[in-house]
Design a protein around this motif. Sequence first.
Motif, PDB file in Angstrom:
ATOM      1  N   ARG A   3       0.852  -1.270  -0.008  1.00  0.00           N
ATOM      2  CA  ARG A   3       0.250  -0.060   0.005  1.00  0.00           C
ATOM      3  C   ARG A   3       0.672   1.312   0.010  1.00  0.00           C
ATOM      4  O   ARG A   3       0.186   2.353  -0.492  1.00  0.00           O
ATOM      5  N   GLN A   6       2.023   2.633  -3.493  1.00  0.00           N
ATOM      6  CA  GLN A   6       0.810   3.153  -4.269  1.00  0.00           C
ATOM      7  C   GLN A   6       0.582   4.449  -3.808  1.00  0.00           C
ATOM      8  O   GLN A   6      -0.132   5.246  -4.686  1.00  0.00           O
ATOM      9  N   GLU A 205       3.564  -2.609   6.577  1.00  0.00           N
ATOM     10  CA  GLU A 205       2.697  -3.318   5.505  1.00  0.00           C
ATOM     11  C   GLU A 205       1.587  -4.446   6.007  1.00  0.00           C
ATOM     12  O   GLU A 205       0.710  -4.502   5.825  1.00  0.00           O
ATOM     13  N   ASP A 212      -6.465  -2.923   9.599  1.00  0.00           N
ATOM     14  CA  ASP A 212      -7.523  -1.860   8.766  1.00  0.00           C
ATOM     15  C   ASP A 212      -8.793  -2.489   8.773  1.00  0.00           C
ATOM     16  O   ASP A 212      -9.072  -3.352   8.099  1.00  0.00           O
TER      17      ASP A 212
END
Length: 263
Positions: A3, A6, A205, A212
């Motif tokens: 993530r 990105q 990560e 989350d």
Amino acid sequence: MGRLDQLDLSLTVSKKEEAERLAAAQQHLRALRLALGGKLGGEGDGKIGPPVCVLFEGWDASGKGGAIKRLVAGLDPRHVPVATFGATTYDEKRHHFLWRFFPALPGWGGMAVFDRTWYGRVLVERVEGFASVDQWERAHDEIVELERSLSLEGMILLKFWLHISEEEQLARFKRREKDPLRRWKLTDDDWRNREKRRAYTEAVEDMLARTDHELARWQLVEAESKRYARVKVVETVVTEIEAGMRERGFQPPPELEEMLRTP
């Protein structure tokens, strides 16, 4: 690709845009705080709103302090404390790792900001070997259960990770090293942590993937530009607080729009 890979670290804003957007967001946040604290009329006339807790994590020198400073700039420090958490003390180690955070959690009508959080168990304690594999593995689920419990009880929980590149971090370290008024912020641990960037990235990560959840999403902040990061943090807090209030049946009072129109 994780993530973090990105994120677009080229995002920035001008100094003028930063000032304008921060001023607007800070005024909005100030009004929301008055509503949450029962200081505006409207629904219930004095009814207090759900507690708000804003958590900050990120790389060393990623700008957490600057973002927090702008977040609380227009708020009464007596009612919005900033709690900082460093290495655990001898006495704290005698308890479950989550124990030391409970006294700082806000109650209904309140708000608190955490500079470093319970995620230290799955980040620094994991990478530096201060927690066993079993402990930090288990901690991911323990943290999610805590956050779910707090959220279901009514708390609006926001989690920020401030991300910068390895190159930008080094540049900031060197600037701090040359500035006598900021040199104190740079420690031997900061330099050592840089050498373990790959291990820390893996831990981050893993944390993002495992913690989350729908009741407390991670907000990833592109912090290569400090100005952009500060604006994104304050605007996101405003947006998430308003959404959280409505989800919990606490409508922002009608005075809010009038206050925001007032220069």
